[in-house]
Design a protein around this motif. Structure first.
Motif, PDB file in Angstrom:
ATOM      1  N   PHE A 100      90.007  20.621  37.287  1.00 22.62           N
ATOM      2  CA  PHE A 100      89.050  20.601  38.336  1.00 22.62           C
ATOM      3  C   PHE A 100      89.014  18.908  38.313  1.00 22.62           C
ATOM      4  CE2 PHE A 100      87.524  24.927  38.153  1.00 22.62           C
ATOM      5  CZ  PHE A 100      87.416  25.145  39.408  1.00 22.62           C
ATOM      6  N   ILE A 101      89.188  18.310  39.534  1.00 22.12           N
ATOM      7  CA  ILE A 101      89.171  17.028  39.701  1.00 22.12           C
ATOM      8  C   ILE A 101      87.975  16.265  40.386  1.00 22.12           C
ATOM      9  CG2 ILE A 101      90.434  14.921  40.459  1.00 22.12           C
ATOM     10  CD1 ILE A 101      92.880  16.790  40.481  1.00 22.12           C
ATOM     11  N   PHE A 102      87.232  15.486  39.542  1.00 22.96           N
ATOM     12  CA  PHE A 102      86.021  14.868  40.213  1.00 22.96           C
ATOM     13  C   PHE A 102      86.376  13.213  40.187  1.00 22.96           C
ATOM     14  CE2 PHE A 102      84.554  18.892  38.451  1.00 22.96           C
ATOM     15  CZ  PHE A 102      83.563  19.250  39.382  1.00 22.96           C
ATOM     16  N   THR A 103      86.294  12.551  41.000  1.00 29.50           N
ATOM     17  CA  THR A 103      86.166  11.100  41.061  1.00 29.50           C
ATOM     18  C   THR A 103      84.745  10.477  41.522  1.00 29.50           C
ATOM     19  OG1 THR A 103      87.122  11.273  43.586  1.00 29.50           O
ATOM     20  CG2 THR A 103      88.811  11.073  41.758  1.00 29.50           C
ATOM     21  N   TYR A 104      84.507   9.600  40.734  1.00 29.45           N
ATOM     22  CA  TYR A 104      83.188   8.893  40.860  1.00 29.45           C
ATOM     23  C   TYR A 104      83.394   7.296  41.099  1.00 29.45           C
ATOM     24  CZ  TYR A 104      81.070  13.161  39.027  1.00 29.45           C
ATOM     25  OH  TYR A 104      80.768  14.286  39.093  1.00 29.45           O
ATOM     26  N   PHE A 105      82.954   6.750  42.244  1.00 29.03           N
ATOM     27  CA  PHE A 105      83.164   5.410  42.443  1.00 29.03           C
ATOM     28  C   PHE A 105      81.814   4.776  42.269  1.00 29.03           C
ATOM     29  CE2 PHE A 105      82.299   2.240  46.141  1.00 29.03           C
ATOM     30  CZ  PHE A 105      82.797   1.218  45.324  1.00 29.03           C
ATOM     31  N   LYS A 106      81.801   3.536  41.496  1.00 26.49           N
ATOM     32  CA  LYS A 106      80.468   2.822  41.014  1.00 26.49           C
ATOM     33  C   LYS A 106      80.212   2.075  42.109  1.00 26.49           C
ATOM     34  CE  LYS A 106      77.797   0.897  37.344  1.00 26.49           C
ATOM     35  NZ  LYS A 106      77.867   0.451  35.917  1.00 26.49           N
ATOM     36  N   ASP A 107      79.225   2.340  42.738  1.00 26.14           N
ATOM     37  CA  ASP A 107      78.711   1.127  44.074  1.00 26.14           C
ATOM     38  C   ASP A 107      77.595   0.357  43.459  1.00 26.14           C
ATOM     39  OD1 ASP A 107      78.457  -0.242  46.150  1.00 26.14           O
ATOM     40  OD2 ASP A 107      77.663   1.591  47.473  1.00 26.14           O
ATOM     41  N   ALA A 108      77.950  -0.663  42.625  1.00 22.56           N
ATOM     42  CA  ALA A 108      76.859  -1.557  42.144  1.00 22.56           C
ATOM     43  C   ALA A 108      77.357  -3.153  42.308  1.00 22.56           C
ATOM     44  CB  ALA A 108      76.897  -1.341  40.645  1.00 22.56           C
ATOM     45  N   PRO A 109      76.444  -3.931  42.247  1.00 24.90           N
ATOM     46  CA  PRO A 109      76.335  -5.419  42.644  1.00 24.90           C
ATOM     47  C   PRO A 109      77.281  -6.028  41.865  1.00 24.90           C
ATOM     48  CG  PRO A 109      74.036  -4.843  42.487  1.00 24.90           C
ATOM     49  CD  PRO A 109      74.838  -3.590  41.977  1.00 24.90           C
ATOM     50  N   VAL A 110      78.252  -6.979  42.273  1.00 25.14           N
ATOM     51  CA  VAL A 110      79.218  -7.635  41.861  1.00 25.14           C
ATOM     52  C   VAL A 110      79.133  -9.243  41.942  1.00 25.14           C
ATOM     53  CG1 VAL A 110      80.983  -5.924  41.275  1.00 25.14           C
ATOM     54  CG2 VAL A 110      80.998  -7.269  43.277  1.00 25.14           C
ATOM     55  N   THR A 111      79.350  -9.995  41.095  1.00 22.60           N
ATOM     56  CA  THR A 111      79.608 -11.441  41.431  1.00 22.60           C
ATOM     57  C   THR A 111      80.678 -11.670  41.993  1.00 22.60           C
ATOM     58  OG1 THR A 111      78.002 -11.860  39.059  1.00 22.60           O
ATOM     59  CG2 THR A 111      79.136 -13.772  40.412  1.00 22.60           C
ATOM     60  N   THR A 112      80.695 -12.216  43.032  1.00 25.68           N
ATOM     61  CA  THR A 112      81.929 -12.516  43.850  1.00 25.68           C
ATOM     62  C   THR A 112      82.764 -13.652  42.992  1.00 25.68           C
ATOM     63  OG1 THR A 112      80.694 -14.495  45.094  1.00 25.68           O
ATOM     64  CG2 THR A 112      80.796 -12.281  46.032  1.00 25.68           C
ATOM     65  N   GLY A 113      82.378 -14.316  42.428  1.00 28.96           N
ATOM     66  CA  GLY A 113      83.069 -15.522  41.496  1.00 28.96           C
ATOM     67  C   GLY A 113      83.963 -14.693  40.815  1.00 28.96           C
ATOM     68  N   ASN A 114      83.624 -13.336  40.259  1.00 25.79           N
ATOM     69  CA  ASN A 114      84.326 -12.475  39.300  1.00 25.79           C
ATOM     70  C   ASN A 114      85.300 -11.418  39.617  1.00 25.79           C
ATOM     71  OD1 ASN A 114      83.227 -13.939  37.027  1.00 25.79           O
ATOM     72  ND2 ASN A 114      81.267 -12.492  37.039  1.00 25.79           N
ATOM     73  N   VAL A 115      85.258 -11.394  41.253  1.00 25.16           N
ATOM     74  CA  VAL A 115      86.084 -10.347  41.945  1.00 25.16           C
ATOM     75  C   VAL A 115      87.626 -10.871  41.899  1.00 25.16           C
ATOM     76  CG1 VAL A 115      86.299  -9.206  44.111  1.00 25.16           C
ATOM     77  CG2 VAL A 115      84.136  -9.442  43.007  1.00 25.16           C
ATOM     78  N   ASN A 116      88.358 -10.063  41.621  1.00 26.28           N
ATOM     79  CA  ASN A 116      90.164 -10.318  41.791  1.00 26.28           C
ATOM     80  C   ASN A 116      90.304  -9.781  43.001  1.00 26.28           C
ATOM     81  OD1 ASN A 116      92.979  -9.649  41.112  1.00 26.28           O
ATOM     82  ND2 ASN A 116      92.510 -11.008  39.884  1.00 26.28           N
ATOM     83  N   LYS A 117      91.258 -10.377  43.698  1.00 29.72           N
ATOM     84  CA  LYS A 117      91.600 -10.144  45.208  1.00 29.72           C
ATOM     85  C   LYS A 117      92.613  -8.834  44.818  1.00 29.72           C
ATOM     86  CE  LYS A 117      94.336 -11.446  49.334  1.00 29.72           C
ATOM     87  NZ  LYS A 117      94.968 -12.398  49.838  1.00 29.72           N
ATOM     88  N   ASN A 118      93.589  -8.855  43.878  1.00 29.05           N
ATOM     89  CA  ASN A 118      94.488  -7.726  43.699  1.00 29.05           C
ATOM     90  C   ASN A 118      93.718  -6.611  43.156  1.00 29.05           C
ATOM     91  OD1 ASN A 118      96.462  -9.451  44.409  1.00 29.05           O
ATOM     92  ND2 ASN A 118      97.033 -10.113  42.615  1.00 29.05           N
ATOM     93  N   ASP A 119      92.535  -6.789  42.463  1.00 30.42           N
ATOM     94  CA  ASP A 119      91.896  -5.695  41.902  1.00 30.42           C
ATOM     95  C   ASP A 119      91.114  -4.863  42.962  1.00 30.42           C
ATOM     96  OD1 ASP A 119      92.444  -6.088  39.225  1.00 30.42           O
ATOM     97  OD2 ASP A 119      90.653  -7.094  38.788  1.00 30.42           O
TER      98      ASP A 119
END
Length: 202
Positions: A100-119
């Motif tokens: 059985f497959i369960f996928t969980y996406f974490k929707d939490a605040p992030v610092t924009t300066g730490n966000v990588n475009k490719n990621d």
């Protein structure tokens, strides 16, 4: 004793969530051990000291194929190895109706300066892929919400007899036949009903 193997896949950025999830499974085992059920949680840290004649990722993929449940956690990115693990679980499911497959996406605040475009592009591409496959991911905001939501799924698996609790501790694995309305059945391709993709609360 009935044993169910759970493979937990996630990127390194969710290491704390993995640790907390492992604690949750350990506590669940304490509740269920007298009812003949043991949940064996498999995480990538278990393989770090293993000696393999092939690449270590092949050992992960082998464990996925032997699992009853596959859980994927992701946040700001989906690495190529995590996606490979999902693909292996998905292909195995198409062939055998498990894991059985369960996928969980974490929707939490992030610092924009730490966000990588490719990621972020890998994240969006994977979510689009799930949409095309007809697989529905679940959103969680923190570890408590993740534990709560997965515990609901465990209860549904018990109700569906995929996990069978035995008050006398003599739990035995039984073939799963799920017919209630809590199960989401999907069709991948015309006329290709591969069975139960995800237990849902709908």
């Amino acid at each position: 004793m009935e044993k169910k193997k759970i493979f937990l896949a996630s990127s390194s950025e969710l290491v704390e969530d993995r640790k907390e999830f492992e604690i949750f499974i350990n506590r669940k085992n304490k509740d269920w051990i007298d009812e003949g059920v043991f949940l064996e949680l498999i995480v990538w840290e278990d393989f770090l000291d293993a000696v393999s004649q092939t690449r270590l990722q092949d050992e992960y993929n082998k464990a996925i194929k032997e699992s009853d449940i596959f859980i994927m956690l992701y946040f700001t990115k989906v690495g190529k190895y995590t996606e490979e693990e999902f693909n292996n679980a998905f292909n195995q499911f198409k062939s055998t109706n498990k894991p059985f497959i369960f996928t969980y996406f974490k929707d939490a605040p992030v610092t924009t300066g730490n966000v990588n475009k490719n990621d972020m592009m890998s994240l969006w591409a994977f979510q689009e892929k799930l949409k095309e496959l007809g697989h529905f991911y679940t959103v969680y905001k923190n570890i408590d919400e993740l534990k709560f939501k997965f515990n609901q799924q465990l209860e549904k698996l018990v109700n569906a007899k995929f996990i069978e609790l035995k008050p006398d501790g003599s739990g035995q694995a039984v073939p799963v036949t799920i017919t209630d309305n809590s199960v989401h059945q999907v069709h991948y391709g015309e006329g290709d009903n591969i069975g139960h993709d995800k237990i849902t609360g709908k």
